[in-house]
Design a protein around this motif. Structure first.
Motif, PDB file in Angstrom:
ATOM      1  N   ALA A 302       0.931  -1.372  -0.080  1.00 56.00           N
ATOM      2  CA  ALA A 302      -0.101   0.103  -0.079  1.00 56.00           C
ATOM      3  C   ALA A 302       0.929   1.279   0.056  1.00 56.00           C
ATOM      4  O   ALA A 302       1.982   1.119  -0.146  1.00 56.00           O
ATOM      5  CB  ALA A 302      -1.045  -0.182   1.129  1.00 56.00           C
ATOM      6  N   THR A 303       0.128   2.207   0.127  1.00 52.24           N
ATOM      7  CA  THR A 303       1.075   3.636   0.075  1.00 52.24           C
ATOM      8  C   THR A 303       0.836   4.115   1.681  1.00 52.24           C
ATOM      9  O   THR A 303      -0.342   4.089   2.107  1.00 52.24           O
ATOM     10  CB  THR A 303       0.360   4.792  -0.860  1.00 52.24           C
ATOM     11  N   SER A 304       1.946   4.572   2.165  1.00 51.04           N
ATOM     12  CA  SER A 304       1.846   5.158   3.765  1.00 51.04           C
ATOM     13  C   SER A 304       1.927   6.587   3.477  1.00 51.04           C
ATOM     14  O   SER A 304       2.995   7.147   2.972  1.00 51.04           O
ATOM     15  CB  SER A 304       2.870   4.452   4.313  1.00 51.04           C
ATOM     16  N   LEU A 305       1.133   7.408   4.135  1.00 48.28           N
ATOM     17  CA  LEU A 305       1.236   8.629   4.322  1.00 48.28           C
ATOM     18  C   LEU A 305       1.769   8.956   5.702  1.00 48.28           C
ATOM     19  O   LEU A 305       1.159   8.624   6.805  1.00 48.28           O
ATOM     20  CB  LEU A 305      -0.246   9.489   4.203  1.00 48.28           C
ATOM     21  N   LEU A 306       2.850   9.813   5.657  1.00 50.53           N
ATOM     22  CA  LEU A 306       3.535  10.315   6.775  1.00 50.53           C
ATOM     23  C   LEU A 306       3.485  11.812   7.061  1.00 50.53           C
ATOM     24  O   LEU A 306       3.939  12.435   6.193  1.00 50.53           O
ATOM     25  CB  LEU A 306       5.101   9.789   6.909  1.00 50.53           C
ATOM     26  N   TYR A 307       3.028  12.259   8.396  1.00 52.83           N
ATOM     27  CA  TYR A 307       2.816  13.659   8.498  1.00 52.83           C
ATOM     28  C   TYR A 307       3.569  14.282   9.640  1.00 52.83           C
ATOM     29  O   TYR A 307       3.619  13.782  10.648  1.00 52.83           O
ATOM     30  CB  TYR A 307       1.219  13.835   8.520  1.00 52.83           C
ATOM     31  N   GLU A 308       4.351  15.228   9.246  1.00 55.75           N
ATOM     32  CA  GLU A 308       5.005  16.028  10.081  1.00 55.75           C
ATOM     33  C   GLU A 308       4.512  17.322  10.475  1.00 55.75           C
ATOM     34  O   GLU A 308       4.345  18.014   9.636  1.00 55.75           O
ATOM     35  CB  GLU A 308       6.425  16.366  10.042  1.00 55.75           C
ATOM     36  N   GLY A 309       3.961  17.789  11.548  1.00 61.87           N
ATOM     37  CA  GLY A 309       3.374  19.078  11.773  1.00 61.87           C
ATOM     38  C   GLY A 309       2.084  18.989  12.810  1.00 61.87           C
ATOM     39  O   GLY A 309       1.862  17.870  13.238  1.00 61.87           O
ATOM     40  N   LEU A 310       1.503  20.180  12.970  1.00 68.87           N
ATOM     41  CA  LEU A 310       0.170  20.088  13.794  1.00 68.87           C
ATOM     42  C   LEU A 310      -1.128  19.707  13.120  1.00 68.87           C
ATOM     43  O   LEU A 310      -0.932  20.164  11.746  1.00 68.87           O
ATOM     44  CB  LEU A 310       0.179  21.465  14.491  1.00 68.87           C
ATOM     45  N   PRO A 311      -2.212  19.265  13.617  1.00 72.52           N
ATOM     46  CA  PRO A 311      -3.171  18.726  12.723  1.00 72.52           C
ATOM     47  C   PRO A 311      -3.880  20.221  12.401  1.00 72.52           C
ATOM     48  O   PRO A 311      -4.875  20.092  11.673  1.00 72.52           O
ATOM     49  CB  PRO A 311      -3.949  18.009  13.837  1.00 72.52           C
ATOM     50  N   VAL A 312      -3.552  21.112  13.007  1.00 73.12           N
ATOM     51  CA  VAL A 312      -4.358  22.620  12.791  1.00 73.12           C
ATOM     52  C   VAL A 312      -3.339  23.757  11.843  1.00 73.12           C
ATOM     53  O   VAL A 312      -3.597  24.717  12.082  1.00 73.12           O
ATOM     54  CB  VAL A 312      -4.777  23.297  14.137  1.00 73.12           C
ATOM     55  N   ASN A 313      -2.325  23.114  11.136  1.00 75.20           N
ATOM     56  CA  ASN A 313      -1.348  24.127  10.559  1.00 75.20           C
ATOM     57  C   ASN A 313      -1.293  23.709   9.202  1.00 75.20           C
ATOM     58  O   ASN A 313      -0.920  22.640   8.782  1.00 75.20           O
ATOM     59  CB  ASN A 313      -0.006  24.003  11.516  1.00 75.20           C
ATOM     60  N   PRO A 314      -1.530  24.617   8.183  1.00 71.99           N
ATOM     61  CA  PRO A 314      -1.928  25.733   8.295  1.00 71.99           C
ATOM     62  C   PRO A 314      -3.296  26.064   8.895  1.00 71.99           C
ATOM     63  O   PRO A 314      -3.684  27.195   9.250  1.00 71.99           O
ATOM     64  CB  PRO A 314      -1.712  26.520   6.765  1.00 71.99           C
ATOM     65  N   ASP A 315      -4.245  25.063   8.766  1.00 72.63           N
ATOM     66  CA  ASP A 315      -5.532  25.149   9.323  1.00 72.63           C
ATOM     67  C   ASP A 315      -6.030  23.734   9.649  1.00 72.63           C
ATOM     68  O   ASP A 315      -5.290  22.756   9.247  1.00 72.63           O
ATOM     69  CB  ASP A 315      -6.517  26.167   8.424  1.00 72.63           C
ATOM     70  N   ALA A 316      -7.189  23.736  10.343  1.00 77.78           N
ATOM     71  CA  ALA A 316      -7.750  22.601  10.753  1.00 77.78           C
ATOM     72  C   ALA A 316      -8.189  21.530   9.746  1.00 77.78           C
ATOM     73  O   ALA A 316      -8.785  20.306   9.726  1.00 77.78           O
ATOM     74  CB  ALA A 316      -8.751  22.773  11.937  1.00 77.78           C
ATOM     75  N   GLY A 317      -8.067  21.855   8.443  1.00 76.99           N
ATOM     76  CA  GLY A 317      -8.613  21.228   7.182  1.00 76.99           C
ATOM     77  C   GLY A 317      -7.325  20.333   6.630  1.00 76.99           C
ATOM     78  O   GLY A 317      -7.312  19.622   5.855  1.00 76.99           O
ATOM     79  N   ILE A 318      -5.991  20.450   7.258  1.00 82.54           N
ATOM     80  CA  ILE A 318      -4.982  20.008   6.585  1.00 82.54           C
ATOM     81  C   ILE A 318      -4.888  18.395   6.357  1.00 82.54           C
ATOM     82  O   ILE A 318      -4.668  17.723   5.349  1.00 82.54           O
ATOM     83  CB  ILE A 318      -3.689  20.449   7.265  1.00 82.54           C
ATOM     84  N   TRP A 319      -5.300  17.871   7.420  1.00 81.10           N
ATOM     85  CA  TRP A 319      -5.541  16.255   7.179  1.00 81.10           C
ATOM     86  C   TRP A 319      -6.460  15.750   6.357  1.00 81.10           C
ATOM     87  O   TRP A 319      -6.083  14.896   5.529  1.00 81.10           O
ATOM     88  CB  TRP A 319      -5.844  15.763   8.633  1.00 81.10           C
ATOM     89  N   TRP A 320      -7.363  16.708   5.971  1.00 78.17           N
ATOM     90  CA  TRP A 320      -8.618  16.236   5.163  1.00 78.17           C
ATOM     91  C   TRP A 320      -8.179  16.578   3.789  1.00 78.17           C
ATOM     92  O   TRP A 320      -8.664  15.902   2.949  1.00 78.17           O
ATOM     93  CB  TRP A 320      -9.939  16.676   5.722  1.00 78.17           C
ATOM     94  N   ALA A 321      -7.542  17.625   3.736  1.00 75.38           N
ATOM     95  CA  ALA A 321      -6.897  17.957   2.402  1.00 75.38           C
ATOM     96  C   ALA A 321      -6.250  17.092   1.852  1.00 75.38           C
ATOM     97  O   ALA A 321      -5.915  16.566   0.433  1.00 75.38           O
ATOM     98  CB  ALA A 321      -6.061  19.386   2.426  1.00 75.38           C
ATOM     99  N   LEU A 322      -5.138  16.343   2.890  1.00 73.41           N
ATOM    100  CA  LEU A 322      -4.227  15.272   2.308  1.00 73.41           C
ATOM    101  C   LEU A 322      -5.273  14.036   2.021  1.00 73.41           C
ATOM    102  O   LEU A 322      -4.807  13.244   0.988  1.00 73.41           O
ATOM    103  CB  LEU A 322      -3.293  14.839   3.572  1.00 73.41           C
ATOM    104  N   CYS A 323      -6.001  13.794   2.923  1.00 73.54           N
ATOM    105  CA  CYS A 323      -7.017  12.548   2.502  1.00 73.54           C
ATOM    106  C   CYS A 323      -7.454  12.637   1.065  1.00 73.54           C
ATOM    107  O   CYS A 323      -7.542  11.870   0.303  1.00 73.54           O
ATOM    108  CB  CYS A 323      -8.204  12.477   3.456  1.00 73.54           C
ATOM    109  N   GLU A 324      -8.051  13.899   0.782  1.00 72.03           N
ATOM    110  CA  GLU A 324      -8.533  14.263  -0.569  1.00 72.03           C
ATOM    111  C   GLU A 324      -7.555  14.029  -1.581  1.00 72.03           C
ATOM    112  O   GLU A 324      -7.617  13.272  -2.450  1.00 72.03           O
ATOM    113  CB  GLU A 324      -9.274  15.573  -0.514  1.00 72.03           C
ATOM    114  N   LYS A 325      -6.376  14.637  -1.395  1.00 71.96           N
ATOM    115  CA  LYS A 325      -5.506  14.631  -2.545  1.00 71.96           C
ATOM    116  C   LYS A 325      -4.845  13.464  -2.688  1.00 71.96           C
ATOM    117  O   LYS A 325      -4.593  12.839  -3.967  1.00 71.96           O
ATOM    118  CB  LYS A 325      -4.347  15.514  -2.103  1.00 71.96           C
ATOM    119  N   TYR A 326      -4.540  12.770  -1.533  1.00 77.80           N
ATOM    120  CA  TYR A 326      -4.142  10.936  -2.044  1.00 77.80           C
ATOM    121  C   TYR A 326      -4.910   9.858  -1.971  1.00 77.80           C
ATOM    122  O   TYR A 326      -4.538   9.048  -2.072  1.00 77.80           O
ATOM    123  CB  TYR A 326      -2.787  10.861  -0.887  1.00 77.80           C
ATOM    124  N   GLY A 327      -6.255  10.406  -1.731  1.00 79.81           N
ATOM    125  CA  GLY A 327      -7.223   9.201  -1.996  1.00 79.81           C
ATOM    126  C   GLY A 327      -7.233   8.305  -0.869  1.00 79.81           C
ATOM    127  O   GLY A 327      -7.129   7.148  -0.973  1.00 79.81           O
TER     128      GLY A 327
END
Ligand code: AMP
Length: 633
Positions: A302-327
């Motif tokens: 599979a593909t693993s998404l690894l994230y460094e940063g706060l869940p609210v930076n630049p805003d609280a949508g960042i994790w969901w933006a990543l979910c959308e972008k990488y499916g």
């Protein structure tokens, strides 16, 4: 096959069940014997089988999916995103392995990895696995003392460190912590490999000890390093975890059992297969990071998404933006992270196309109903709690949507996972607790594949920490639990002095030792107190060597304690509040009554106080609570 039938088979015919599961991974030489249980509770799975975690995570996928993304490392701290295919992962891991070899690291040597969530942390771990070196990742949020203790126990040949981490834009240089840890350690590593991202360019190098990854990486070029085939039961890694004493335990994992258990759980629990995307928000320094940021997703292609940063930076949508972008199909996070997001508008979630997201898994601490309901309503997807421990390496209690999704019962992480024979035992009688009665959650050995094999170089500690609590030979989870008539288990908290801060496990004894390191302190008691955001926070009650009524001196001492903890253990262990008292409640035999202290601090019944030595001490604590802490609020 449905859950019930599969579960029965897994515990009634474990050898047949696991022999079948073992087919999911590549064996250089197939196992000769599925289970060796001649020396209970020690057990060996897949005896005689030869395999390699790196081969299963990387090489094996080259033929079928060379250009598929293996790893996406996103940092909102450095604003760098790295999209790495399996072919590129192969190249980077081989290069890293070549560097390790050049530094004299070989099979069985320990390598401490002290890095944040960056791609090189994954390369380093996989490179160790490739050459049969035993990695021990130390969480980047831990400070010098924690690092030194782990170095002395693991005695590594090499320490790999990032130049710095970053949190909320604030750079945290690692090098000074590494230097301090090496100075403190009795057996410092002969070499320190620094992977620099240019975050801390000023840091000086120690002649003869420190080497630069970039320089060596350039030297080795596209070197390929053959895989070291390991017997299934050789150690793959150590991960230190807190317990009742101040000395963390080196949880030791094997090779084959670990790979097989992860492959099974990726399919049955997390419902992720080849070509699909999993996003775990854990740090690589925790067990979740090892199992579901690195090995699990890669072992299944599979593909693993690894994230460094706060869940609210630049805003609280960042994790969901990543979910959308990488499916992203499966997301894995913690209740604390969701409570952080809950302070923000749910539109940050709803504004994204999450049509490919199927599941949100949460683990590491109790999932409270308001948090579960909020995220469930905001996402419109199943939210699945699961319970496990560093020791087990994969879920013990869960629902298995990849196999058969049972109904969610709020407050319960679910049903026993495949291979786990679970019981709830009454602490005093040692007998099985009745349905809905409180007891200790235990696993009947042999522990399934993937669970720890022993405590590093300390079999005795493995036995005394986990298997000595009952007459019968049972693995104690050290968690209180209740099982209802449908078999759903509810976790009620630890039976020992471990506290859970934002999903991070901390030993109160370790914090007490650190607080006591501040010269003004005579004695300290640390307890975990309920907290709306973090689940629990550490709170200190301390007596001073020279008692004083002078407020400024008390505040100064309390502040000094807090800073000492932050400096020695790291910000994760920073006490939320420090109360200075003239006496601590103890039993006549001198034991601190931590549970009574905790109850008082939480405004509940302090319980049986018949063993209390000095009733004044209790009054002292009550007065301190009324007055308020010297630092914190
Ligand atoms: P760690 O080894 O850091 O993963 O911490 C394990 C401990 O966290 C367990 O022994 C539990 O006390 C707690 N824990 C983990 N997952 C859950 C969960 N889903 N619900 C309640 N407590 C949990």
């Amino acid at each position: 096959m449905g859950y019930e039938a599969e579960y029965q088979r897994s515990v009634e015919q474990p050898e047949a069940f696991w022999a079948e599961q073992a087919k999911a991974i590549h064996w250089h030489k197939p196992p000769q014997k599925i289970l060796d249980y001649y020396d209970p509770p020690f057990r060996k799975w897949f005896v005689g089988g030869q395999t390699n975690l790196c081969y299963n995570a990387v090489d094996r996928h080259l033929a079928e999916r060379p250009d598929q993304l293996a790893l996406v490392a996103v940092s909102t701290e450095t604003d760098v995103t790295r999209e790495i295919t399996y072919r590129e992962l192969y190249r980077e891991v081989n290069a890293f392995a070549a560097v390790l070899k050049q530094l004299g690291v070989g099979r069985g040597d320990r390598v401490v990895v002290y890095m944040p969530n960056m791609a090189e942390a994954v390369f380093a771990v996989l490179a160790c696995a490739r050459i049969g070196a035993i990695h021990s990742v130390v969480f980047g949020g831990f400070a010098a003392h924690n690092l030194a203790v782990r170095i002395d126990d693991a005695q590594p040949k090499l320490l790999i460190a990032a130049d710095a981490g970053s949190r909320g834009g604030k750079v945290v240089p690692y090098k000074p912590l590494v230097d301090e840890a090496c100075a403190k350690a009795a057996t410092p590593p002969p070499k320190v490999l620094i992977v620099s991202r240019g975050l801390d360019p000023a840091e000086p190098r120690v002649e003869g000890r420190d080497v630069d990854y970039a320089t060596l990486r350039a030297e080795v070029g596209d070197a390929e390093v053959p895989v070291e085939w390991l017997e299934s039961n050789e150690p793959s890694y150590l991960l230190y975890t807190s317990g009742t004493t101040g000395r963390p335990k080196g949880v030791q994992r094997d090779v084959g059992g670990h790979a097989v258990a992860l492959a099974l759980s990726m399919r049955t629990v997390f419902d992720v297969g080849p070509g699909q995307v999993m996003f775990s928000t854990s740090d690589v320094g925790w067990a979740v990071g090892h199992s579901y940021n690195i090995y699990g997703p890669l072992i299944v292609g599979a593909t693993s998404l690894l994230y460094e940063g706060l869940p609210v930076n630049p805003d609280a949508g960042i994790w969901w933006a990543l979910c959308e972008k990488y499916g992203v199909r499966t997301m894995f996070s913690s209740p604390t992270a969701i409570r952080v997001l809950k302070k923000h508008d749910a539109s940050f979630i709803r504004d994204h196309d999450l049509s490919r997201l199927k599941w949100l898994f949460l683990a590491g601490e109790p999932l409270d109903e308001p948090t579960a309901t909020w995220i469930h309503d905001a996402l419109g997807k199943p939210v699945i709690d699961n319970y496990w421990q560093t020791e087990t390496g994969w879920p013990v209690l869960c629902l298995l949507p990849g196999l058969d999704l049972k109904p969610v019962k709020f407050g319960s992480p679910g049903l026993p996972n495949l291979g786990y024979k679970l019981r709830v035992i009454d602490e005093t009688t040692g007998l099985e607790a009745k349905a809905n009665e409180k007891g200790v959650l235990v696993i009947e050995p042999p522990l399934p594949p993937g669970c720890m094999t022993t405590v590093w170089r300390d079999d005795q500690r493995f036995l005394s920490s986990y298997f000595s609590h009952f007459k019968e030979l049972l693995y104690s989870s050290l968690d209180w639990a209740i099982r209802d008539e449908d078999g759903y288990t509810f976790i009620l908290g630890r039976t020992d002095d471990v506290i859970n801060v934002a999903g991070h496990r901390l030993g109160t004894r370790e914090i007490e030792e650190s607080v006591s390191g501040f010269p003004a302190v005579a004695e300290a008691a640390v307890i975990g107190v309920n907290d709306e955001l973090k689940g629990q926070v550490p709170v200190v009650f301390a007596t001073l060597r020279q008692a004083t009524d002078e407020q400024a001196a008390r505040v100064q001492a309390a502040d000094g304690m807090r800073k000492t903890v932050e400096r020695t253990l790291g910000a994760v262990a920073r006490p939320a509040r420090v109360y200075i008292v003239n006496a601590l409640p103890k039993t006549r035999s001198g034991k601190l009554l931590r549970r009574s202290l905790q109850a008082l601090a939480q405004g509940s019944d302090p319980g049986d106080l018949s063993t209390l030595d000095d009733p004044n001490a209790l009054e002292e604590v009550k007065r301190a609570l009324q007055r308020g802490p010297e630092v914190g609020s």
